[in-house]
Design an enzyme around this catalytic site. Sequence first.
Site, mmCIF file in Angstrom:
data_model
loop_
_atom_site.group_PDB
_atom_site.id
_atom_site.type_symbol
_atom_site.label_atom_id
_atom_site.label_comp_id
_atom_site.label_asym_id
_atom_site.label_seq_id
_atom_site.Cartn_x
_atom_site.Cartn_y
_atom_site.Cartn_z
ATOM 1 N N CYS A 23 12.970 -18.919 34.518
ATOM 2 C CA CYS A 23 14.206 -19.390 33.883
ATOM 3 C C CYS A 23 15.275 -19.743 34.912
ATOM 4 C CB CYS A 23 14.744 -18.354 32.892
ATOM 5 S SG CYS A 23 13.563 -17.940 31.587
ATOM 6 N N THR A 50 9.458 -21.902 32.808
ATOM 7 C CA THR A 50 8.816 -20.664 32.372
ATOM 8 C C THR A 50 7.303 -20.791 32.487
ATOM 9 O OG1 THR A 50 8.876 -18.887 30.730
ATOM 10 C CG2 THR A 50 8.555 -21.131 29.899
#
Length: 233
Positions: free
Chosen positions: A197, A99
């Site tokens: 992600c 992330t």
Amino acid sequence: MCSERISTRTGRPYRVDVRDMGRIRYAEMLDIQRGLFSEMTESKKRGESVETETLFIVEHEPVITLGRHAHRENLLLPEEVLKARGIEVYAIERGGDITYHGAGQLVVYPLIDLEKHHLGVKDYVDILEEAVIRTIAEYGIKGERVEGASGVWIGVGTPRERKICALGIKCSRFVTMHGLALNVNTEMDGFSLINPCGFTDKGVTSMRLETGRTSLSLPEVAATLTRHLLSLL
């Protein structure tokens, strides 16, 4: 700000210290987290109770983090190129994949004793997600969960399914660290440097984009999220 609250789950009092750290480099905040996490887990090893839990409110300088299950191919540029652009890269001990953190993003790190609140890890993840869902609902945004993917999503089940909040934690002896990252006023450019992600078929969004507002108050959103999170413990 340290205060005593009553747990909605146990009916017992607990102390929580809510600390707004402002904008801070990731490495500095990680050291603070690890130090407190170590103190809390060592106390539990000795059979002592954790007297005070802590909730850190943070905004990070640009950084990319890779969790325990991250795949390096989801980092789309070499680390040396990113560092030349002022973007640091860290492999860390939280769950999840990859992330981005940056300005305008609200990051919350709860260091909580789940045992004290009679919570399992799945229950705790559900609470983090629910706190975000309730927070963004106050801004007219419908947040939902996606089966098999942690965090909070918008437009679930549509071709425009997009993530507004990422989540990744570490837990040892029922003590937690790391937490969640809610895109409030976040510039989306940073996410083009990664497969967020680990997904290549889903987008990312922010509260600013979803509401169409020029800017939202980060302290106001932080206060709302803190209120909902503590009400669920």
